[in-house]
Structure formats: C-alpha cells, structure tokens
Design a protein around this motif. Sequence first.
Motif, PDB file in Angstrom:
ATOM      1  N   PRO A 189      18.585  -4.312  -5.521  1.00  0.00           N
ATOM      2  CA  PRO A 189      17.920  -2.650  -5.375  1.00  0.00           C
ATOM      3  C   PRO A 189      17.747  -2.654  -3.542  1.00  0.00           C
ATOM      4  CG  PRO A 189      16.650  -3.505  -6.789  1.00  0.00           C
ATOM      5  CD  PRO A 189      17.349  -5.050  -6.097  1.00  0.00           C
ATOM      6  N   SER A 190      18.620  -1.514  -3.196  1.00  0.00           N
ATOM      7  CA  SER A 190      18.273  -1.205  -2.031  1.00  0.00           C
ATOM      8  C   SER A 190      19.611   0.540  -1.653  1.00  0.00           C
ATOM      9  CB  SER A 190      19.474  -2.143  -0.987  1.00  0.00           C
ATOM     10  OG  SER A 190      21.077  -1.467  -1.378  1.00  0.00           O
ATOM     11  N   GLY A 191      18.955   1.337  -0.305  1.00  0.00           N
ATOM     12  CA  GLY A 191      19.085   2.392  -0.021  1.00  0.00           C
ATOM     13  C   GLY A 191      18.171   3.757  -0.101  1.00  0.00           C
ATOM     14  N   LEU A 192      18.992   4.892  -0.278  1.00  0.00           N
ATOM     15  CA  LEU A 192      17.699   5.757   0.029  1.00  0.00           C
ATOM     16  C   LEU A 192      17.149   6.164  -1.700  1.00  0.00           C
ATOM     17  CD1 LEU A 192      16.045   7.973   1.509  1.00  0.00           C
ATOM     18  CD2 LEU A 192      18.157   9.469   1.404  1.00  0.00           C
ATOM     19  N   LEU A 193      16.341   6.537  -1.956  1.00  0.00           N
ATOM     20  CA  LEU A 193      16.195   6.767  -3.441  1.00  0.00           C
ATOM     21  C   LEU A 193      15.094   8.370  -2.405  1.00  0.00           C
ATOM     22  CD1 LEU A 193      15.581   6.374  -6.453  1.00  0.00           C
ATOM     23  CD2 LEU A 193      13.630   5.108  -5.681  1.00  0.00           C
ATOM     24  N   ARG A 194      15.952   9.678  -3.485  1.00  0.00           N
ATOM     25  CA  ARG A 194      15.306  10.888  -2.899  1.00  0.00           C
ATOM     26  C   ARG A 194      14.941  11.127  -4.321  1.00  0.00           C
ATOM     27  NH1 ARG A 194      17.124  15.927  -2.537  1.00  0.00           N
ATOM     28  NH2 ARG A 194      16.086  17.041  -0.624  1.00  0.00           N
ATOM     29  N   ILE A 195      13.992  11.364  -4.639  1.00  0.00           N
ATOM     30  CA  ILE A 195      13.170  11.973  -5.952  1.00  0.00           C
ATOM     31  C   ILE A 195      12.268  12.923  -5.708  1.00  0.00           C
ATOM     32  CG2 ILE A 195      13.244   9.323  -7.263  1.00  0.00           C
ATOM     33  CD1 ILE A 195       9.751   9.327  -6.028  1.00  0.00           C
ATOM     34  N   SER A 196      12.365  13.339  -6.671  1.00  0.00           N
ATOM     35  CA  SER A 196      11.811  14.761  -6.741  1.00  0.00           C
ATOM     36  C   SER A 196      10.552  14.526  -7.994  1.00  0.00           C
ATOM     37  CB  SER A 196      11.763  16.166  -7.653  1.00  0.00           C
ATOM     38  OG  SER A 196      11.512  17.077  -7.727  1.00  0.00           O
ATOM     39  N   VAL A 197       9.434  15.634  -7.419  1.00  0.00           N
ATOM     40  CA  VAL A 197       8.222  15.112  -8.320  1.00  0.00           C
ATOM     41  C   VAL A 197       6.763  16.096  -8.679  1.00  0.00           C
ATOM     42  CG1 VAL A 197       5.810  13.589  -8.740  1.00  0.00           C
ATOM     43  CG2 VAL A 197       7.802  12.323  -7.739  1.00  0.00           C
ATOM     44  N   ALA A 198       6.342  16.439  -9.198  1.00  0.00           N
ATOM     45  CA  ALA A 198       5.307  17.585  -9.063  1.00  0.00           C
ATOM     46  C   ALA A 198       4.312  17.436  -8.620  1.00  0.00           C
ATOM     47  CB  ALA A 198       4.730  17.693 -11.074  1.00  0.00           C
ATOM     48  N   THR A 199       3.887  18.732  -7.685  1.00  0.00           N
ATOM     49  CA  THR A 199       2.865  18.209  -6.970  1.00  0.00           C
ATOM     50  C   THR A 199       1.428  17.326  -7.552  1.00  0.00           C
ATOM     51  OG1 THR A 199       3.848  19.955  -5.400  1.00  0.00           O
ATOM     52  CG2 THR A 199       1.756  18.836  -4.535  1.00  0.00           C
ATOM     53  N   ASP A 200       1.679  17.358  -8.325  1.00  0.00           N
ATOM     54  CA  ASP A 200      -0.041  17.075  -8.673  1.00  0.00           C
ATOM     55  C   ASP A 200      -0.247  15.828  -9.511  1.00  0.00           C
ATOM     56  OD1 ASP A 200      -1.159  19.804  -8.750  1.00  0.00           O
ATOM     57  OD2 ASP A 200      -1.068  20.348 -10.449  1.00  0.00           O
ATOM     58  N   PHE A 201       0.946  15.232  -9.671  1.00  0.00           N
ATOM     59  CA  PHE A 201       1.074  14.617 -10.078  1.00  0.00           C
ATOM     60  C   PHE A 201       1.654  13.600  -8.868  1.00  0.00           C
ATOM     61  CE2 PHE A 201       3.793  10.688 -12.051  1.00  0.00           C
ATOM     62  CZ  PHE A 201       2.235  10.083 -13.111  1.00  0.00           C
ATOM     63  N   GLY A 202       2.386  13.992  -8.046  1.00  0.00           N
ATOM     64  CA  GLY A 202       3.186  12.379  -7.078  1.00  0.00           C
ATOM     65  C   GLY A 202       1.770  12.786  -5.988  1.00  0.00           C
ATOM     66  N   VAL A 203       0.977  13.569  -5.672  1.00  0.00           N
ATOM     67  CA  VAL A 203      -0.034  13.070  -4.506  1.00  0.00           C
ATOM     68  C   VAL A 203      -0.876  12.308  -5.204  1.00  0.00           C
ATOM     69  CG1 VAL A 203      -2.047  14.273  -3.923  1.00  0.00           C
ATOM     70  CG2 VAL A 203       0.131  15.568  -3.788  1.00  0.00           C
ATOM     71  N   ASN A 204      -1.600  12.827  -6.914  1.00  0.00           N
ATOM     72  CA  ASN A 204      -2.448  11.534  -6.993  1.00  0.00           C
ATOM     73  C   ASN A 204      -2.488  10.402  -8.312  1.00  0.00           C
ATOM     74  OD1 ASN A 204      -5.201  13.004  -7.236  1.00  0.00           O
ATOM     75  ND2 ASN A 204      -3.430  14.979  -7.364  1.00  0.00           N
ATOM     76  N   HIS A 205      -0.790  10.093  -8.694  1.00  0.00           N
ATOM     77  CA  HIS A 205      -0.425   9.332  -8.768  1.00  0.00           C
ATOM     78  C   HIS A 205       0.514   7.973  -8.969  1.00  0.00           C
ATOM     79  CE1 HIS A 205      -3.627   9.283 -11.618  1.00  0.00           C
ATOM     80  NE2 HIS A 205      -3.466  10.758 -11.979  1.00  0.00           N
ATOM     81  N   ILE A 206       1.980   9.026  -7.425  1.00  0.00           N
ATOM     82  CA  ILE A 206       2.777   8.134  -7.239  1.00  0.00           C
ATOM     83  C   ILE A 206       2.452   8.062  -5.568  1.00  0.00           C
ATOM     84  CG2 ILE A 206       5.341   8.422  -6.710  1.00  0.00           C
ATOM     85  CD1 ILE A 206       5.159   8.402  -9.827  1.00  0.00           C
ATOM     86  N   SER A 207       1.993   8.290  -5.031  1.00  0.00           N
ATOM     87  CA  SER A 207       1.847   8.520  -3.558  1.00  0.00           C
ATOM     88  C   SER A 207       1.290   7.027  -2.568  1.00  0.00           C
ATOM     89  CB  SER A 207       1.303   9.684  -2.511  1.00  0.00           C
ATOM     90  OG  SER A 207       1.984  10.381  -2.463  1.00  0.00           O
ATOM     91  N   PRO A 208      -0.333   7.198  -4.006  1.00  0.00           N
ATOM     92  CA  PRO A 208      -1.273   5.450  -4.055  1.00  0.00           C
ATOM     93  C   PRO A 208      -0.361   4.182  -4.105  1.00  0.00           C
ATOM     94  CG  PRO A 208      -2.464   7.594  -5.470  1.00  0.00           C
ATOM     95  CD  PRO A 208      -0.596   7.617  -5.088  1.00  0.00           C
ATOM     96  N   VAL A 209       0.676   4.683  -4.973  1.00  0.00           N
ATOM     97  CA  VAL A 209       1.756   3.228  -5.613  1.00  0.00           C
ATOM     98  C   VAL A 209       2.681   2.668  -4.657  1.00  0.00           C
ATOM     99  CG1 VAL A 209       0.695   2.879  -8.037  1.00  0.00           C
ATOM    100  CG2 VAL A 209       2.925   4.077  -6.997  1.00  0.00           C
ATOM    101  N   LEU A 210       2.902   4.303  -3.813  1.00  0.00           N
ATOM    102  CA  LEU A 210       4.428   3.418  -3.650  1.00  0.00           C
ATOM    103  C   LEU A 210       4.071   2.815  -2.242  1.00  0.00           C
ATOM    104  CD1 LEU A 210       5.809   7.206  -1.694  1.00  0.00           C
ATOM    105  CD2 LEU A 210       7.105   5.545  -3.809  1.00  0.00           C
ATOM    106  N   SER A 211       3.237   2.297  -1.658  1.00  0.00           N
ATOM    107  CA  SER A 211       3.766   0.999  -1.119  1.00  0.00           C
ATOM    108  C   SER A 211       3.264  -0.058  -1.431  1.00  0.00           C
ATOM    109  CB  SER A 211       2.226   0.684   0.029  1.00  0.00           C
ATOM    110  OG  SER A 211       0.848   1.028  -0.652  1.00  0.00           O
ATOM    111  N   ASP A 212       3.363  -0.488  -3.017  1.00  0.00           N
ATOM    112  CA  ASP A 212       2.797  -1.524  -3.045  1.00  0.00           C
ATOM    113  C   ASP A 212       4.932  -2.008  -3.971  1.00  0.00           C
ATOM    114  OD1 ASP A 212       0.973  -2.390  -3.235  1.00  0.00           O
ATOM    115  OD2 ASP A 212       0.105  -1.318  -5.559  1.00  0.00           O
ATOM    116  N   PHE A 213       5.877  -0.273  -4.451  1.00  0.00           N
ATOM    117  CA  PHE A 213       7.380  -0.383  -4.469  1.00  0.00           C
ATOM    118  C   PHE A 213       7.358  -1.153  -3.278  1.00  0.00           C
ATOM    119  CE2 PHE A 213      11.237   1.916  -4.247  1.00  0.00           C
ATOM    120  CZ  PHE A 213      11.379   1.184  -6.147  1.00  0.00           C
ATOM    121  N   LEU A 214       7.242  -0.073  -2.316  1.00  0.00           N
ATOM    122  CA  LEU A 214       7.956  -0.137  -1.361  1.00  0.00           C
ATOM    123  C   LEU A 214       7.556  -1.810  -0.499  1.00  0.00           C
ATOM    124  CD1 LEU A 214       7.980   3.306   1.273  1.00  0.00           C
ATOM    125  CD2 LEU A 214       9.797   1.762  -0.518  1.00  0.00           C
TER     126      LEU A 214
END
Length: 301
Positions: free
Chosen positions: A90-115
Amino acid sequence: MDRLTEMEAFATVVDQGGFTDAARKMGISKSAVSKHVSALEARLGARLLNRTTRRVSPTEIGLAYYDRARRVLNDAGEADALVTSMQSAPSGLLRISVATDFGVNHISPVLSDFLTEYPDITVNMVLNTRYVELISEGFDMAIRIGEQEDSSLRARRLCETSQRMIASPGYLQKFGRPQRLEDLNEHKLLHYSSQAAGNVWKITTASGEKRQIRSNGWLTVNDGQSLLNAAISGLGIALLPSFLYADALRQGLVEDVMPALPGETLGIYAVYPPGRFTQPKVRAFIDFLVQTYAEKGPDSW
C-alpha cells in the motif's frame, strides 16, 4: 495457438497499420505475427485484413471484430494490473473525510501507529460536520456514523456506538431528573446544529416506541465536544454518542439522565466509492481500523 495472442497480434496490426510495426511493438518476428493472424482467420473462417503491397487495413468484418477484441484485451490488461496492484505494498496519498468529533477523539490518536506500519502512505484527513461527496470532492474514503443512506457507496461496519442523554450531577440536583420523556419540555436541552431535522431528538422508549422530542434548546452548536463540555459544566442535557461521553461518565462528570431507556445503537462505517477492486491503501486503512476498534462499542469506549 493461444486465442488471446492471436487477438493481440491482429489488434496490434490494425493499431500499427502493418505487420512490420506490429512485430516491433510486440517484440516478435514479422513471420510470427503473420502466423498468429492467419491462424485467427482460419479459426474464425473469415478474412479480417485486406493485404496489399503498400498497406494493411481491416475488412468490414475485421473492423467489427477489432472493436470487440480490443475490449477483451483491455479487460485482460486490467485483470493483470489488478493482481499486481492487490499484491503491491500500500502506498500513495490517502484522503479521508471524518466527522470532527470522532476524528479528533478516535482517529487522530491512532494515525501514528498506522503510518508507522505503512510508511509509504501519506494521509490527508479532513475533519468536518457536513456530508461530503466522496468522488466529486476527491476523497478516497470517509468514516460515517449512523444509517447509511447512499447505497451507491460500499460500506464496511467498523464498530458501534450508543447514544444517550447525559447531564452533570449538579444539573440534575438543581433541576431534577426527568422521569418521562414529556418532562424534557421543562428542561434545558443542548442541541447539535448539524442535525438535518433541526432541534429534534429521536428517542426509543422502554416499550420500543420511537418518539420525537422537540425543543428550542438553551444551547445549539455544531460540535459534539462543545456540547459535552456544556453538559459537564451544568448547562443542560445533551444527547451524545458513547464514544464522546464515555470517559466523562466513568469519571462521574456526567450521568445517564434516563437509564431505563434503551440506548440507541449506531453503526460506525468506513465508506468508499464502488469499483472493481479496493485500492490497497484504502483496504489497509480499513483493515487497520477494524483491528483497532475490535473491542470497542457500543458502550465500551
């Protein structure tokens, strides 16, 4: 001879306008191209090419056959590319849309693990409170909560959240705890302004009946975290998802206002455009989220 090779030889002759250039394009001898085309004509029992000393052109039947053959060859090429893509990292730019509440609380904290796991992927995450059109706005995928109305998109359920009315202990001590849904008309309600139906709460009663609670509300804002903060500070009663209020509930900062009511369960989905196959970068992120939220919801956040 291989049928696909015969078709490729014929289509290449038409594309290149002759056997010599077709042979150069395919990387084989001119005589080999001629044999493939002759074998194709013999098998079909029809002459596909008009041959003269100066030029080669398709016959009427040959032209009709060329159109279909070219489609088959293109599909075969896409099939090969699909296998290659599915097996590639898997490679390239991944552009995602997330509801603010869920993104801030539950997507942002795990992005470092994914990347860290997928260093060849870069992420552009757009936080918003509106419904985005994935294809026209250039998004690879979105995280959405609740019933999915757009059946044209593919969706994968990640986990669930429950939705309940919450308020601070101080507010309930000062204004009392509502015993019936009708009692909410006498309380200060905190509303989410992005709701399409306006200031209306859809509540399920203990008997399973669906009720709508309408109130002007004391505060209306398009951010769930702000509503939670307002509820914690004693401004009123808010209807919020468990992924947002769970920590505050555990700490005793808020309480379930009407615990006898069944919680409204909402699915949390990864949605992405339809297609013949899922891009590796999208598939990798969805699989990552499924694993991350395996133990979450509806009330365990």
